[in-house]
Design a protein around this motif. Structure first.
Motif, mmCIF file in Angstrom:
data_model
loop_
_atom_site.group_PDB
_atom_site.id
_atom_site.type_symbol
_atom_site.label_atom_id
_atom_site.label_comp_id
_atom_site.label_asym_id
_atom_site.label_seq_id
_atom_site.Cartn_x
_atom_site.Cartn_y
_atom_site.Cartn_z
ATOM 1 N N PHE A 52 0.841 -1.201 0.000
ATOM 2 C CA PHE A 52 0.000 0.000 0.000
ATOM 3 C C PHE A 52 0.876 1.252 0.000
ATOM 4 O O PHE A 52 0.666 2.169 -0.798
ATOM 5 C CB PHE A 52 -0.936 0.011 1.218
ATOM 6 N N THR A 53 1.873 1.278 0.888
ATOM 7 C CA THR A 53 2.762 2.430 0.999
ATOM 8 C C THR A 53 3.523 2.673 -0.298
ATOM 9 O O THR A 53 3.688 3.818 -0.729
ATOM 10 C CB THR A 53 3.753 2.225 2.164
ATOM 11 N N PHE A 54 3.985 1.587 -0.923
ATOM 12 C CA PHE A 54 4.734 1.732 -2.166
ATOM 13 C C PHE A 54 3.888 2.377 -3.257
ATOM 14 O O PHE A 54 4.309 3.334 -3.899
ATOM 15 C CB PHE A 54 5.254 0.368 -2.630
ATOM 16 N N TYR A 55 2.677 1.849 -3.473
ATOM 17 C CA TYR A 55 1.846 2.394 -4.555
ATOM 18 C C TYR A 55 1.317 3.794 -4.229
ATOM 19 O O TYR A 55 1.064 4.587 -5.130
ATOM 20 C CB TYR A 55 0.703 1.433 -4.897
ATOM 21 N N PHE A 56 1.180 4.115 -2.952
ATOM 22 C CA PHE A 56 0.708 5.440 -2.569
ATOM 23 C C PHE A 56 1.849 6.470 -2.576
ATOM 24 O O PHE A 56 1.734 7.525 -3.190
ATOM 25 C CB PHE A 56 0.052 5.394 -1.190
ATOM 26 N N SER A 57 2.957 6.138 -1.914
ATOM 27 C CA SER A 57 4.042 7.114 -1.744
ATOM 28 C C SER A 57 5.005 7.185 -2.918
ATOM 29 O O SER A 57 5.434 8.263 -3.297
ATOM 30 C CB SER A 57 4.839 6.791 -0.477
ATOM 31 N N VAL A 58 5.361 6.046 -3.467
ATOM 32 C CA VAL A 58 6.367 6.023 -4.527
ATOM 33 C C VAL A 58 5.724 6.194 -5.898
ATOM 34 O O VAL A 58 6.140 7.023 -6.701
ATOM 35 C CB VAL A 58 7.203 4.724 -4.461
ATOM 36 N N ILE A 59 4.703 5.398 -6.177
ATOM 37 C CA ILE A 59 4.047 5.451 -7.492
ATOM 38 C C ILE A 59 3.045 6.598 -7.560
ATOM 39 O O ILE A 59 2.676 7.045 -8.639
ATOM 40 C CB ILE A 59 3.371 4.094 -7.811
ATOM 41 N N ARG A 60 2.595 7.088 -6.415
ATOM 42 C CA ARG A 60 1.680 8.221 -6.313
ATOM 43 C C ARG A 60 0.275 7.923 -6.840
ATOM 44 O O ARG A 60 -0.388 8.792 -7.403
ATOM 45 C CB ARG A 60 2.245 9.453 -7.001
ATOM 46 N N LEU A 61 -0.149 6.698 -6.641
ATOM 47 C CA LEU A 61 -1.518 6.315 -6.987
ATOM 48 C C LEU A 61 -2.434 6.801 -5.870
ATOM 49 O O LEU A 61 -2.095 6.708 -4.694
ATOM 50 C CB LEU A 61 -1.598 4.791 -7.128
ATOM 51 N N ASP A 62 -3.568 7.338 -6.232
ATOM 52 C CA ASP A 62 -4.511 7.864 -5.255
ATOM 53 C C ASP A 62 -5.004 6.736 -4.341
ATOM 54 O O ASP A 62 -5.261 5.625 -4.792
ATOM 55 C CB ASP A 62 -5.692 8.514 -5.985
ATOM 56 N N ALA A 63 -5.192 7.048 -3.065
ATOM 57 C CA ALA A 63 -5.584 6.056 -2.057
ATOM 58 C C ALA A 63 -6.928 5.404 -2.373
ATOM 59 O O ALA A 63 -7.128 4.220 -2.071
ATOM 60 C CB ALA A 63 -5.618 6.690 -0.676
ATOM 61 N N LYS A 64 -7.845 6.138 -2.994
ATOM 62 C CA LYS A 64 -9.156 5.540 -3.287
ATOM 63 C C LYS A 64 -9.033 4.419 -4.316
ATOM 64 O O LYS A 64 -9.730 3.411 -4.233
ATOM 65 C CB LYS A 64 -10.177 6.596 -3.725
ATOM 66 N N TYR A 65 -8.115 4.560 -5.268
ATOM 67 C CA TYR A 65 -7.923 3.499 -6.262
ATOM 68 C C TYR A 65 -7.211 2.290 -5.644
ATOM 69 O O TYR A 65 -7.524 1.149 -5.964
ATOM 70 C CB TYR A 65 -7.155 4.020 -7.477
ATOM 71 N N ILE A 66 -6.274 2.563 -4.772
ATOM 72 C CA ILE A 66 -5.593 1.473 -4.071
ATOM 73 C C ILE A 66 -6.597 0.712 -3.211
ATOM 74 O O ILE A 66 -6.580 -0.522 -3.163
ATOM 75 C CB ILE A 66 -4.428 2.018 -3.206
ATOM 76 N N THR A 67 -7.493 1.438 -2.567
ATOM 77 C CA THR A 67 -8.519 0.803 -1.734
ATOM 78 C C THR A 67 -9.441 -0.069 -2.574
ATOM 79 O O THR A 67 -9.785 -1.190 -2.174
ATOM 80 C CB THR A 67 -9.335 1.873 -0.981
ATOM 81 N N ILE A 68 -9.842 0.406 -3.731
ATOM 82 C CA ILE A 68 -10.691 -0.390 -4.637
ATOM 83 C C ILE A 68 -9.964 -1.655 -5.064
ATOM 84 O O ILE A 68 -10.544 -2.747 -5.079
ATOM 85 C CB ILE A 68 -11.135 0.452 -5.856
ATOM 86 N N VAL A 69 -8.675 -1.526 -5.387
ATOM 87 C CA VAL A 69 -7.871 -2.704 -5.764
ATOM 88 C C VAL A 69 -7.827 -3.695 -4.606
ATOM 89 O O VAL A 69 -7.998 -4.906 -4.807
ATOM 90 C CB VAL A 69 -6.445 -2.289 -6.196
ATOM 91 N N PHE A 70 -7.634 -3.200 -3.381
ATOM 92 C CA PHE A 70 -7.590 -4.091 -2.224
ATOM 93 C C PHE A 70 -8.930 -4.786 -1.979
ATOM 94 O O PHE A 70 -8.959 -5.956 -1.576
ATOM 95 C CB PHE A 70 -7.146 -3.323 -0.968
#
Length: 168
Positions: A52-70
């Motif tokens: 989660f941290t990698f895709y949010f902080s490094v890749i800069r993907l929005d948290a809502k999209y990461i949450t949907i993926v999860f």
């Protein structure tokens, strides 16, 4: 007050101790099996703590999209684990690596290592504006692939202990 041990109780206790010493798994085998858990935990904890941290902080993907993926990944995981567990229980091999757990572990170990690498190497680098459909699809695909290979390895490794060290 103190209870005095009766002769009959002593015999039962002695007999029980004798049975327990025959059922005990030797320390060396327990240690070897426990050390093997390190690879399993490195893979899972590496995924759990950092994805989660990698895709949010490094890749800069929005948290809502990461949450949907999860959420989608969690639904996949709910189907994947029992399915692979059932397939593993039905596996019967004598020639291909032997047993019903070992082939799954051997076949899934290298792909699991590759997927661990691919988890942290999405194509395209950083996302501009927090949204890139291909990065989102890649994240979902690679997380599901990770879960498939991790489950194939881990569920069989966990099930191996009672099969190797039977006490009946």
């Amino acid at each position: 007050f103190f209870l005095k041990p009766s002769h009959k109780l002593f015999i039962i206790t002695k007999e029980k101790h004798s049975i327990m010493s025959r059922l005990e798994v030797p320390f060396g085998k327990n240690l070897a099996f426990g050390v093997g858990e390190i690879a399993d935990q490195i893979a899972y904890q590496g995924f759990t703590f950092t994805i989660f941290t990698f895709y949010f902080s490094v890749i800069r993907l929005d948290a809502k999209y990461i949450t949907i993926v999860f959420i989608i990944w969690s639904i996949y995981n709910a189907i994947n684990d029992p399915l692979l567990g059932s397939l593993s229980d039905r596996t019967k091999t004598k020639k291909l690596f032997g047993g019903r757990r070992r082939p799954w572990m051997i076949v899934s170990a290298l792909p699991l290592a590759l997927v661990m690498f691919l988890l942290f190497t999405p194509p395209g680098g950083q996302v501009v504006g927090g949204y890139n459909i291909w990065t989102i699809v890649y994240m979902l695909f690679i997380m599901c692939l990770f879960d498939t290979f991790y489950t194939a390895f881990s569920i069989n490794r966990t099930s191996l202990y009672p099969e190797i060290f039977r006490t009946d």
